[in-house]
Design a protein around this motif. Sequence first.
Motif: not given
Length: 214
Positions: A9, A33, A37-38, A50-52, A72
């Motif tokens: 990333s 993405c 999120p991913y 995962w991610g925001q 997150y």
Amino acid sequence: MGNSGIFYSFDFNSNGTIPQQVGTDTDWIDVYCTYGPYFALKSDGTLWAWGQNPTSYYSGFYGNGLPDTNDYEHGPVQVGTEADWIKVRSAERNVIGLKSDGTVWLWGENWLGVLGLGLSGSQYSPQLLGIQTNWVDIGLSGNMFYAYNSDGQLYNWGSTIDYDTNQTVYITSPTPYGEPCLLSINDDRKSDLLIYPNPVVDQLTISLKIPPQK
């Protein structure tokens, strides 16, 4: 994502974009993405997120069976335990996934039934779409879901804007996108046009008849 199956990333800072390796795994094969999120697939068919969370609406965006109590996820968290995912796409608040057995699954926010499942309320884990097992591809455009089956039929559902009325339109079950039809001209000798084949299968050809030169 590199050819070695390592996922990177990018960290945005004053020095530009710096690639950062995600974990130590080397078996990533695809990643998607959009609004935050991913969603990533591994070679063993497992799906990870995962991610925001861009919404903080407790919509089940991560698909882990729980409301999104975190804004997150700092590292990959597996979506369920299945190992037969082959594709995933996400919108702002919901997700669509395709499995190797030809089934389609959806989860996340389900305002007015836009997931097309016939269920109410947000879905915190992947839910099966109908009983069909012949889906071969999926897609998203805005908040509209698309699924294509092995019979060559394209379906869509979700929410969109009717630009004639400027109103939001909700399609709450998979609906054929375009319908097959027969040509109205069965004998091209009745027209100055050549139109074939009839019925249309994959491609329609329309051309102007050119009389033979004398």
